[in-house]
Design a protein around this motif. Structure first.
Motif, PDB file in Angstrom:
ATOM      1  N   GLY A 112       7.456 -10.312  -7.319  1.00  7.68           N
ATOM      2  CA  GLY A 112       6.520 -11.435  -7.471  1.00  7.68           C
ATOM      3  C   GLY A 112       5.492 -11.472  -6.358  1.00  7.68           C
ATOM      4  O   GLY A 112       4.305 -11.742  -6.595  1.00  7.68           O
ATOM      5  N   MET A 113       5.916 -11.207  -5.124  1.00  8.32           N
ATOM      6  CA  MET A 113       4.971 -11.172  -4.017  1.00  8.32           C
ATOM      7  C   MET A 113       3.957 -10.051  -4.186  1.00  8.32           C
ATOM      8  O   MET A 113       2.771 -10.196  -3.883  1.00  8.32           O
ATOM      9  CB  MET A 113       5.729 -10.994  -2.698  1.00  8.32           C
ATOM     10  CG  MET A 113       6.611 -12.183  -2.335  1.00  8.32           C
ATOM     11  SD  MET A 113       5.652 -13.682  -2.030  1.00  8.32           S
ATOM     12  CE  MET A 113       4.775 -13.177  -0.576  1.00  8.32           C
ATOM     13  N   LEU A 114       4.432  -8.883  -4.691  1.00 10.77           N
ATOM     14  CA  LEU A 114       3.530  -7.763  -4.907  1.00 10.77           C
ATOM     15  C   LEU A 114       2.463  -8.108  -5.959  1.00 10.77           C
ATOM     16  O   LEU A 114       1.276  -7.827  -5.787  1.00 10.77           O
ATOM     17  CB  LEU A 114       4.336  -6.539  -5.340  1.00 10.77           C
ATOM     18  CG  LEU A 114       3.507  -5.267  -5.626  1.00 10.77           C
ATOM     19  CD1 LEU A 114       2.784  -4.807  -4.362  1.00 10.77           C
ATOM     20  CD2 LEU A 114       4.429  -4.158  -6.149  1.00 10.77           C
ATOM     21  N   LEU A 115       2.904  -8.735  -7.042  1.00  7.62           N
ATOM     22  CA  LEU A 115       1.960  -9.122  -8.081  1.00  7.62           C
ATOM     23  C   LEU A 115       0.960 -10.158  -7.572  1.00  7.62           C
ATOM     24  O   LEU A 115      -0.235 -10.112  -7.906  1.00  7.62           O
ATOM     25  CB  LEU A 115       2.713  -9.666  -9.299  1.00  7.62           C
ATOM     26  CG  LEU A 115       3.584  -8.655 -10.047  1.00  7.62           C
ATOM     27  CD1 LEU A 115       4.335  -9.353 -11.175  1.00  7.62           C
ATOM     28  CD2 LEU A 115       2.734  -7.530 -10.616  1.00  7.62           C
ATOM     29  N   LEU A 116       1.430 -11.108  -6.748  1.00  6.78           N
ATOM     30  CA  LEU A 116       0.534 -12.107  -6.185  1.00  6.78           C
ATOM     31  C   LEU A 116      -0.494 -11.476  -5.265  1.00  6.78           C
ATOM     32  O   LEU A 116      -1.676 -11.862  -5.251  1.00  6.78           O
ATOM     33  CB  LEU A 116       1.356 -13.158  -5.422  1.00  6.78           C
ATOM     34  CG  LEU A 116       0.567 -14.306  -4.778  1.00  6.78           C
ATOM     35  CD1 LEU A 116      -0.166 -15.099  -5.872  1.00  6.78           C
ATOM     36  CD2 LEU A 116       1.502 -15.228  -4.003  1.00  6.78           C
ATOM     37  N   LEU A 117      -0.078 -10.485  -4.478  1.00  7.72           N
ATOM     38  CA  LEU A 117      -1.005  -9.793  -3.591  1.00  7.72           C
ATOM     39  C   LEU A 117      -2.083  -9.057  -4.396  1.00  7.72           C
ATOM     40  O   LEU A 117      -3.268  -9.095  -4.055  1.00  7.72           O
ATOM     41  CB  LEU A 117      -0.232  -8.811  -2.703  1.00  7.72           C
ATOM     42  CG  LEU A 117      -1.093  -7.972  -1.732  1.00  7.72           C
ATOM     43  CD1 LEU A 117      -1.821  -8.877  -0.741  1.00  7.72           C
ATOM     44  CD2 LEU A 117      -0.197  -6.974  -0.987  1.00  7.72           C
ATOM     45  N   ILE A 118      -1.642  -8.388  -5.453  1.00 13.32           N
ATOM     46  CA  ILE A 118      -2.612  -7.663  -6.287  1.00 13.32           C
ATOM     47  C   ILE A 118      -3.625  -8.625  -6.911  1.00 13.32           C
ATOM     48  O   ILE A 118      -4.831  -8.352  -6.960  1.00 13.32           O
ATOM     49  CB  ILE A 118      -1.870  -6.864  -7.374  1.00 13.32           C
ATOM     50  CG1 ILE A 118      -1.023  -5.761  -6.719  1.00 13.32           C
ATOM     51  CG2 ILE A 118      -2.856  -6.259  -8.373  1.00 13.32           C
ATOM     52  CD1 ILE A 118      -0.125  -5.031  -7.701  1.00 13.32           C
ATOM     53  N   ALA A 119      -3.137  -9.788  -7.383  1.00 15.79           N
ATOM     54  CA  ALA A 119      -4.047 -10.769  -7.987  1.00 15.79           C
ATOM     55  C   ALA A 119      -5.034 -11.314  -6.962  1.00 15.79           C
ATOM     56  O   ALA A 119      -6.221 -11.529  -7.254  1.00 15.79           O
ATOM     57  CB  ALA A 119      -3.247 -11.910  -8.606  1.00 15.79           C
ATOM     58  N   SER A 120      -4.572 -11.529  -5.718  1.00 21.13           N
ATOM     59  CA  SER A 120      -5.459 -12.044  -4.668  1.00 21.13           C
ATOM     60  C   SER A 120      -6.575 -11.046  -4.355  1.00 21.13           C
ATOM     61  O   SER A 120      -7.738 -11.416  -4.168  1.00 21.13           O
ATOM     62  CB  SER A 120      -4.659 -12.366  -3.403  1.00 21.13           C
ATOM     63  OG  SER A 120      -3.652 -13.320  -3.685  1.00 21.13           O
ATOM     64  N   VAL A 121      -6.220  -9.783  -4.276  1.00 21.00           N
ATOM     65  CA  VAL A 121      -7.218  -8.757  -3.995  1.00 21.00           C
ATOM     66  C   VAL A 121      -8.256  -8.700  -5.119  1.00 21.00           C
ATOM     67  O   VAL A 121      -9.464  -8.574  -4.879  1.00 21.00           O
ATOM     68  CB  VAL A 121      -6.540  -7.394  -3.810  1.00 21.00           C
ATOM     69  CG1 VAL A 121      -7.584  -6.279  -3.709  1.00 21.00           C
ATOM     70  CG2 VAL A 121      -5.677  -7.412  -2.550  1.00 21.00           C
ATOM     71  N   ALA A 122      -7.769  -8.810  -6.353  1.00 20.08           N
ATOM     72  CA  ALA A 122      -8.706  -8.765  -7.483  1.00 20.08           C
ATOM     73  C   ALA A 122      -9.674  -9.944  -7.449  1.00 20.08           C
ATOM     74  O   ALA A 122     -10.874  -9.802  -7.709  1.00 20.08           O
ATOM     75  CB  ALA A 122      -7.925  -8.750  -8.794  1.00 20.08           C
ATOM     76  N   VAL A 123      -9.170 -11.152  -7.145  1.00 25.74           N
ATOM     77  CA  VAL A 123     -10.033 -12.330  -7.068  1.00 25.74           C
ATOM     78  C   VAL A 123     -11.047 -12.190  -5.950  1.00 25.74           C
ATOM     79  O   VAL A 123     -12.238 -12.536  -6.106  1.00 25.74           O
ATOM     80  CB  VAL A 123      -9.183 -13.598  -6.881  1.00 25.74           C
ATOM     81  CG1 VAL A 123     -10.064 -14.807  -6.563  1.00 25.74           C
ATOM     82  CG2 VAL A 123      -8.358 -13.877  -8.125  1.00 25.74           C
TER      83      VAL A 123
END
Length: 589
Positions: free
Chosen positions: A67-78
């Motif tokens: 979950g943390m990995l997915l959140l990090l990826i989403a933050s970078v995309a935003v």
């Protein structure tokens, strides 16, 4: 008139079929639903592989770390998308700024951050054009604050065609035709942020002779300075800097000791008028004051409305209207002119009509309407329709019937508008200079004869020069400005790439209503009062019984049916005498 209208001032565009969002037409969505196709990028059996891979990752890394990995990826995309949006905004703003400064007229504004051209700090408030003596001082009128909105990419009237005037055999003469206007606030946004380009001529000054004397050999009057023929010819030689005669020659400032004198407090208020001025004049009690109608609150706060009167007309108007403490009658601010330069009231009216740029040195645009006209469309809508939309700096309607100066001269003589000898002298003078009859060879010029009761203009050096020279012709020759219009226009067009936009007379009749002159109205009232009331309708009386004559048998009475012997039946009612019988009876025939 605060909304977009199409037609005789009361119609509308009608509803637009596509919905508009931020000025862009949204496509009409279809109601049919199509079956979703499997994505082409995923190979066959990819869903089964996802079901195997995801549990395998969770088994070795744990659900929390995934979950943390997915959140990090989403933050970078935003974050990356935010950076790209900022770059696009910078590019758009730089492009818009380039467009603003590379073009003479700003026609569309598609950015929320762009301020209204009337807001303080905008180019309109700060630009100082020394060519036109445009001042950057404050205005006496509140600055209209329009809510920033995105204008449509395409002009609302772009696809509106001008319908021909409907022929009505019961009504003869000229009539209005449909005109497409945009809403008032949108029309104000179309106002150019910067003055239009003046070809060749950049700096225009005016002749001042404090000790002006009469020189009848040069023609004209003291107010115009008696320019010689040599000076007249030089005024058509367009240069970058020019000094020409333009009325008000005998004083330091227009309205002060020049003839056509105005009180100092009125001159001070006129100097404060920036932006748009609507002006009219009545001299010699010649017209009845007409109040503008359908004027928006925006125009009431920001547009100057000025009516020039002589003392005779002022006294006459006070009998019918009340002038308040601010010298206003309705929307008009009254300016009383003293020491009029001409004996002819019509010629005095040409001073504010053609020299508004001298009376209002800080105004950018002006709309002149003759005293007999009633303005029924908002000034911003008129300016947008006939100047800003056409990218024009001077607009006037052409005559509804005549296109040739020679025909106009004959019509003026037939109507007794001026003495025939003066008209003939003026036409012969222009013929020697090359004036010819109007023909198709002059196209795209559509007419040589204007209907000069309305003038729409931008105050830039080339239009100021045009009206100055036009006024000099009126000062030198007859006061019939239609006769000199084409000569001045054509001589300037030979030197510079500039022309007058002449629209149809039926379009003019759409935004002004023409009334009769006061003397004609009073003449009609006098004739109506002199008319005797029509004689009473004499009724045929039933003849009295004649005296019995000896030797003449009495004719027997014919019995009538019962239905005709009823009292009040139509057959027994007395009939009205027709007009012929009436005249015979009264002895007037």
């Amino acid at each position: 008139m605060t909304g977009g209208s199409l037609g005789l001032r009361t119609g509308s565009y009608g509803s637009l079929q596509p919905q508009l969002q931020n000025g862009v037409a949204l496509p009409i969505q279809s109601t049919s639903v199509s079956a979703r196709k499997p994505p082409k990028m995923l190979p066959l059996g990819s869903r089964e592989k996802e079901k195997i891979i995801l549990p395998w990752i969770c088994k070795f890394c744990g659900k929390r770390k995934v979950g943390m990995l997915l959140l990090l990826i989403a933050s970078v995309a935003v974050f990356l998308s935010f950076i790209s949006v900022l770059n696009k905004d910078d590019d758009a703003s730089s492009g818009l700024e380039t467009n603003l400064f590379s073009s003479d007229n700003v026609w569309t504004i598609t950015n929320h951050d762009i301020k209204s051209p009337y807001t303080l700090g905008s180019p309109l408030a700060s630009v100082n054009n020394d060519m036109d003596n445009i001042s950057s001082s404050g205005s006496q009128f509140p600055v209209p604050m329009f809510s920033p909105s995105i204008l449509p990419v395409r002009h609302p009237c772009e696809n509106i065609s001008l319908y021909p005037v409907q022929i009505d055999r019961k009504r003869t003469g000229p009539r209005p035709c449909p005109v497409c206007y945009v809403p008032v606030e949108q029309a104000a946004f179309y106002m150019p942020a910067f003055p239009s380009k003046s070809p060749i001529l950049k700096n225009l000054t005016y002749v001042v002779e404090e000790n002006s004397f009469s020189n009848e050999s040069s023609g004209g009057f003291i107010f115009g300075g008696h320019p010689s023929l040599s000076q007249r010819n030089d005024s058509f030689d367009i240069k970058e800097s020019m000094t020409v005669h333009c009325g008000f020659v005998g004083g330091k400032k227009p309205g002060q000791g020049t003839g056509f004198d105005i009180d100092d407090d009125d001159l001070l208020e006129m100097d404060k008028c920036h932006g748009v001025v609507v002006a009219s004049a009545i001299f010699g009690k010649y017209d009845v004051m007409q109040q503008p109608k359908n004027i928006s609150e925006v125009s009431k706060r920001s547009v100057c409305f000025y009516m020039f009167l002589d003392e005779e007309t002022e006294a006459y108007i006070k009998n019918f209207s009340s002038v308040d403490s601010t010298k206003r009658v309705g929307l008009w601010r009254i300016v009383v002119v003293r020491n009029l330069p001409y004996e002819d009231a019509r010629r005095n009216g040409k001073v504010p009509k053609l020299l508004l740029h001298r009376l209002f040195p800080n105004a950018r645009f002006s709309l002149w309407v003759d005293g007999k006209l009633e303005l029924v469309v908002d000034p911003y809508q008129v300016l947008e329709r006939f100047l800003w939309r056409r990218n024009a700096s001077f607009a006037i309607s052409r005559h509804y019937k005549r296109f040739d100066v020679f025909e106009e001269a004959e019509a003026n003589k037939a109507a007794g508008k001026y003495d025939n000898a003066s008209i003939d002298y003026q036409i012969e003078f222009y013929k020697r200079e090359g004036l010819t009859r109007y023909s198709e060879l002059k196209l795209p010029i559509t007419s040589d004869v204007p209907e000069g009761c309305v003038i729409i203009r931008e105050h830039i050096p080339i239009t100021n020069l045009f009206t100055c020279i036009w006024f000099n012709e009126v000062d030198r020759f007859t006061s019939r400005d239609q006769l000199s219009f084409s000569t001045v226009r054509d001589k300037i067009m030979l030197k510079v790439n500039w022309t007058v936009d002449m629209f149809m007379d039926c379009e003019r009749r759409n935004f002004v209503i023409q009334a009769y002159h006061r003397d004609l109205l009073e003449q009609r009232k006098a004739l109506a009062a002199l008319r005797q009331p029509p004689p009473l309708m004499l009724m045929k009386e039933s003849p009295s019984k004649p005296a019995p004559q000896i030797g003449v048998p009495r004719s027997p009475l014919k019995k009538l049916p019962v239905k005709h012997r009823k009292s009040g039946s139509r057959r027994h009612r007395p009939k009205a005498v027709n007009s012929k019988d009436q005249l015979n009876i009264t002895g007037l025939s």
